[in-house]
Design an enzyme around this catalytic site. Structure first.
Site: not given
Length: 251
Positions: A136, A118-120
């Site tokens: 991240n 799960f990332c941005t």
């Protein structure tokens, strides 16, 4: 205009959930050697971390890999060259051989990274025209990864072809750059529990592992536009967002 690719921002791929105990180290993978040897020098240098890798691999698998997919993973491992392209099959075998970690466990933790992130990511341009690419990774196992994060320069003929921020035992790329050309990061598209469908697509050779595709793109594609085309139109085993930054204004 002097447009800079600020690739050091990729160090933000270190998980934000935990403080690090050791600094990120930088290593070289010599692509001119056989695939089975690509990661051996890194593990020789970081041999003290191998027991932790063995322990954490078992913990990750028991926590995140559904039991019903284990027979599919076993089938994949038994005929690795049939389902995975080089250099990946050879590299996975080489890591298993030099660490003593079971090959099936190495395969599963590589898929676990791909299927559980799960990332941005952010690509931005400042007032001077500089391109900034930051990201991240919000893994649920940040404590496992915080001391196994490494920077790797993948080299041929003594020159760096591409660089990745990655983890010990992982041969794909979720965060990387082709120097002075483009950067890539991968963000998850949440589609629920799709381990089974992803593995079946891989075993049926209908799709690519997304982190392998990123690494292939960095190795083979020399331009920002061509990288986007390759990433956009290659079938994948799991849905993701590819975030690409260039070196020119508006890229």
């Amino acid at each position: 205009m002097d447009v800079r690719q600020v690739c050091t921002a990729l160090l933000l791929s270190i998980t934000l959930s935990s403080a690090r105990d050791v600094p990120v180290q930088r290593h070289v993978v010599n692509l001119d050697t056989p695939p089975e040897q690509h990661f051996v020098p890194i593990f020789q240098e970081l041999k003290d971390l191998i027991p932790m890798l063995k322990r954490d691999a078992k913990a990750m698998i028991s926590r995140f890999v559904p039991g019903e997919v284990l027979p599919l993973v076993e089938a994949l491992t038994a005929s690795l060259d049939q389902y995975l392209p080089e250099p990946f099959a050879g590299e996975l075998r080489g890591i298993a051989n030099c660490t003593g970690v079971d090959l099936g466990d190495i395969v599963m933790i590589n898929l676990a990274y791909d299927l559980s992130a799960f990332c941005t990511s952010i690509v931005a341009q400042d007032s001077a025209g500089n391109i900034w690419h930051a990201r991240n990774l919000d893994y649920n196992f940040g404590d496992t990864l915080r001391n196994t994060t490494v920077m790797i320069d993948f080299q041929t003929n003594g020159e760096t072809l591409y660089t990745a921020t990655t983890y010990l035992g992982y041969v794909g790329v979720l965060t990387g750059q082709r120097p002075n050309k483009y950067t890539i990061s991968v963000d998850e598209r949440n589609q629920g529990a799709w381990w089974m469908n992803a593995l079946e697509a891989l075993l049926n050779r209908k799709a690519s592992v997304m982190s392998f595709l990123v690494r292939e793109t960095l190795a083979e594609v020399d331009s920002y536009d061509a990288a986007i085309q390759k990433l956009a139109y290659t079938p994948l085993i799991a849905p993701v967002y590819f975030i690409v930054g260039g070196t020119n204004v508006a890229e």
